[in-house]
Design a protein around this motif. Structure first.
Motif, PDB file in Angstrom:
ATOM      1  N   TYR A   1       0.823  -1.212   0.000  1.00 21.44           N
ATOM      2  CA  TYR A   1       0.000   0.000   0.000  1.00 21.44           C
ATOM      3  C   TYR A   1       0.857   1.263   0.000  1.00 21.44           C
ATOM      4  O   TYR A   1       0.454   2.295  -0.545  1.00 21.44           O
ATOM      5  N   GLU A   2       2.035   1.195   0.610  1.00 24.74           N
ATOM      6  CA  GLU A   2       2.906   2.367   0.677  1.00 24.74           C
ATOM      7  C   GLU A   2       3.688   2.585  -0.620  1.00 24.74           C
ATOM      8  O   GLU A   2       4.106   3.710  -0.899  1.00 24.74           O
ATOM      9  N   GLN A   3       3.882   1.523  -1.384  1.00 22.08           N
ATOM     10  CA  GLN A   3       4.719   1.596  -2.583  1.00 22.08           C
ATOM     11  C   GLN A   3       3.939   1.751  -3.884  1.00 22.08           C
ATOM     12  O   GLN A   3       4.516   2.108  -4.908  1.00 22.08           O
ATOM     13  N   LEU A   4       2.644   1.488  -3.851  1.00 21.90           N
ATOM     14  CA  LEU A   4       1.898   1.392  -5.110  1.00 21.90           C
ATOM     15  C   LEU A   4       1.853   2.685  -5.916  1.00 21.90           C
ATOM     16  O   LEU A   4       1.716   2.664  -7.147  1.00 21.90           O
ATOM     17  N   ARG A   5       1.995   3.849  -5.238  1.00 20.15           N
ATOM     18  CA  ARG A   5       1.942   5.109  -5.985  1.00 20.15           C
ATOM     19  C   ARG A   5       3.145   5.302  -6.898  1.00 20.15           C
ATOM     20  O   ARG A   5       3.117   6.160  -7.786  1.00 20.15           O
ATOM     21  N   LYS A   6       4.192   4.510  -6.684  1.00 21.72           N
ATOM     22  CA  LYS A   6       5.371   4.615  -7.544  1.00 21.72           C
ATOM     23  C   LYS A   6       5.142   3.959  -8.907  1.00 21.72           C
ATOM     24  O   LYS A   6       5.902   4.196  -9.843  1.00 21.72           O
ATOM     25  N   PHE A   7       4.082   3.142  -9.007  1.00 23.91           N
ATOM     26  CA  PHE A   7       3.776   2.503 -10.288  1.00 23.91           C
ATOM     27  C   PHE A   7       2.800   3.375 -11.059  1.00 23.91           C
ATOM     28  O   PHE A   7       1.730   3.723 -10.562  1.00 23.91           O
ATOM     29  N   LYS A   8       3.152   3.721 -12.294  1.00 22.82           N
ATOM     30  CA  LYS A   8       2.377   4.674 -13.082  1.00 22.82           C
ATOM     31  C   LYS A   8       1.447   4.009 -14.094  1.00 22.82           C
ATOM     32  O   LYS A   8       0.674   4.696 -14.763  1.00 22.82           O
ATOM     33  N   GLY A   9       1.522   2.688 -14.203  1.00 21.60           N
ATOM     34  CA  GLY A   9       0.758   2.008 -15.239  1.00 21.60           C
ATOM     35  C   GLY A   9      -0.650   1.627 -14.815  1.00 21.60           C
ATOM     36  O   GLY A   9      -1.115   1.940 -13.719  1.00 21.60           O
ATOM     37  N   ASP A  10      -1.351   0.913 -15.705  1.00 24.97           N
ATOM     38  CA  ASP A  10      -2.721   0.482 -15.457  1.00 24.97           C
ATOM     39  C   ASP A  10      -2.734  -0.824 -14.659  1.00 24.97           C
ATOM     40  O   ASP A  10      -1.818  -1.648 -14.760  1.00 24.97           O
ATOM     41  N   VAL A  11      -3.804  -0.990 -13.880  1.00 23.27           N
ATOM     42  CA  VAL A  11      -3.894  -2.123 -12.957  1.00 23.27           C
ATOM     43  C   VAL A  11      -5.273  -2.766 -13.060  1.00 23.27           C
ATOM     44  O   VAL A  11      -6.302  -2.073 -13.089  1.00 23.27           O
ATOM     45  N   PHE A  12      -5.279  -4.112 -13.093  1.00 22.41           N
ATOM     46  CA  PHE A  12      -6.523  -4.884 -13.016  1.00 22.41           C
ATOM     47  C   PHE A  12      -6.478  -5.741 -11.769  1.00 22.41           C
ATOM     48  O   PHE A  12      -5.511  -6.467 -11.542  1.00 22.41           O
ATOM     49  N   ILE A  13      -7.531  -5.655 -10.949  1.00 20.83           N
ATOM     50  CA  ILE A  13      -7.615  -6.412  -9.703  1.00 20.83           C
ATOM     51  C   ILE A  13      -8.794  -7.377  -9.783  1.00 20.83           C
ATOM     52  O   ILE A  13      -9.909  -6.971 -10.137  1.00 20.83           O
ATOM     53  N   ALA A  14      -8.554  -8.645  -9.462  1.00 14.39           N
ATOM     54  CA  ALA A  14      -9.623  -9.634  -9.392  1.00 14.39           C
ATOM     55  C   ALA A  14      -9.523 -10.361  -8.057  1.00 14.39           C
ATOM     56  O   ALA A  14      -8.425 -10.719  -7.615  1.00 14.39           O
ATOM     57  N   HIS A  15     -10.665 -10.555  -7.419  1.00 18.51           N
ATOM     58  CA  HIS A  15     -10.677 -11.231  -6.118  1.00 18.51           C
ATOM     59  C   HIS A  15     -11.983 -11.995  -5.976  1.00 18.51           C
ATOM     60  O   HIS A  15     -13.038 -11.526  -6.410  1.00 18.51           O
ATOM     61  N   GLY A  16     -11.894 -13.176  -5.380  1.00 16.48           N
ATOM     62  CA  GLY A  16     -13.084 -13.985  -5.161  1.00 16.48           C
ATOM     63  C   GLY A  16     -13.840 -13.554  -3.918  1.00 16.48           C
ATOM     64  O   GLY A  16     -13.236 -13.264  -2.884  1.00 16.48           O
ATOM     65  N   THR A  17     -15.169 -13.529  -3.995  1.00 20.01           N
ATOM     66  CA  THR A  17     -15.971 -13.120  -2.841  1.00 20.01           C
ATOM     67  C   THR A  17     -15.968 -14.176  -1.743  1.00 20.01           C
ATOM     68  O   THR A  17     -16.336 -13.880  -0.597  1.00 20.01           O
ATOM     69  N   ALA A  18     -15.567 -15.412  -2.058  1.00 19.51           N
ATOM     70  CA  ALA A  18     -15.537 -16.488  -1.065  1.00 19.51           C
ATOM     71  C   ALA A  18     -14.109 -16.827  -0.640  1.00 19.51           C
ATOM     72  O   ALA A  18     -13.849 -17.927  -0.137  1.00 19.51           O
ATOM     73  N   ASP A  19     -13.187 -15.892  -0.831  1.00 22.97           N
ATOM     74  CA  ASP A  19     -11.784 -16.117  -0.459  1.00 22.97           C
ATOM     75  C   ASP A  19     -11.662 -16.123   1.066  1.00 22.97           C
ATOM     76  O   ASP A  19     -11.943 -15.125   1.726  1.00 22.97           O
TER      77      ASP A  19
END
Length: 275
Positions: A190-208
């Motif tokens: 969470y502290e480092q993610l602003r250093k990445f300038k590109g596009d991001v796709f997030i997928a997560h299961g609701t039953a994880d």
């Protein structure tokens, strides 16, 4: 077409499998430049994945025209090395060595280098992309957000409390050292993610039940606070941590490919505009 290869790093010889595009639209290897997907597996995992998730993903994406490279971190799968002796810092460096190898091939589209990470591999992919500007796009599946806390929860707090300074604990045959856990605590996605300038796709299961699904919308919110780059989220209904059912795997692969295609088309369309 698939090739089994070995990629050298300082700590280990990394076993890997390279999948060439099989859609026959881009010609033979060496004739075209293809988008590249590098797959980063999770905690004590391998390039095969639970229920062959990464094998299936690599074959699916190669059929869509991607060059795909999946690999085992040191001490995992068929790679040499001691997984529990290092930590996330070493996994980041090994990921960068894999990028070095992949980009040494003349068939890679350097504008479409994609890191795909699952679970702890998601955090590793993000932290790598924050350091390495060759990575243009991130795909995070069920990504860990707090490496130390999440791994302690997986290992078991009671087992972790047995760890003595300079010692190690045995987790399914992996000897996890104090250095391993210290590395986890020092790296905060969470502290480092602003250093990445590109596009991001997030997928997560609701039953994880392994990595909380609540991490996904928080990741998206923080990525949107950047000045550059898009972030989209897809929650896969009833999917577990490894998307183990056929229907959730198919949805995961379809949504990921559709998003990658959309991002590429959008960039291509904007590049055609002139002022």
């Amino acid at each position: 077409m698939e090739h089994h290869i070995t990629i050298p790093s300082e700590e280990a010889e990394l076993a890997a499998t390279l999948h060439y595009p099989t859609n026959n639209k881009a010609g033979a290897p060496g004739c075209e430049r293809w988008p590249l997907i590098l797959i980063c597996h999770g905690f004590i995992g391998s390039r095969v994945g639970v229920d062959r998730l990464f094998v299936k993903a690599a074959r699916e994406f190669s059929a869509q025209g991607f060059l795909v490279l999946r690999f085992d971190y040191g001490g995992c799968g068929e790679s040499t090395g001691d997984y529990g002796a290092g930590g996330i810092d070493i996994m980041i460096e090994q990921t960068r060595r894999v990028i070095d190898y992949a980009l040494s091939m003349d068939c890679v589209d350097l504008s479409r280098v994609i890191l795909l990470g699952h679970s702890l591999g998601g955090a590793t992919a993000l932290l790598t992309a924050a350091k390495d500007h060759r990575v243009k796009t991130l795909v995070l599946w069920s990504a860990v957000a707090y490496p130390h806390n999440d791994i302690v929860r997986i290992v078991g707090k009671s087992e972790y409390e047995k760890l003595e300074p300079g010692g190690a604990i045995d987790h399914f045959g992996y000897s996890l050292t104090t250095r391993f856990f210290e590395s986890m605590s020092l790296n905060q996605p969470y502290e480092q993610l602003r250093k990445f300038k590109g596009d991001v796709f997030i997928a997560h299961g609701t039953a994880d039940e392994i990595v909380p699904v609540d991490y996904a919308p928080l990741y998206q919110k923080l990525f949107w606070l950047r000045q550059e780059g898009q972030c989209d989220l897809e929650l896969i209904f009833k999917a577990d941590h490894t998307f183990s059912s056929q229907s959730t795997q198919e949805e995961l692969f379809t949504k990921t490919h559709e998003w990658l295609s959309f991002i590429h088309k959008r960039k291509k369309d904007w590049n055609d505009w002139t002022i």
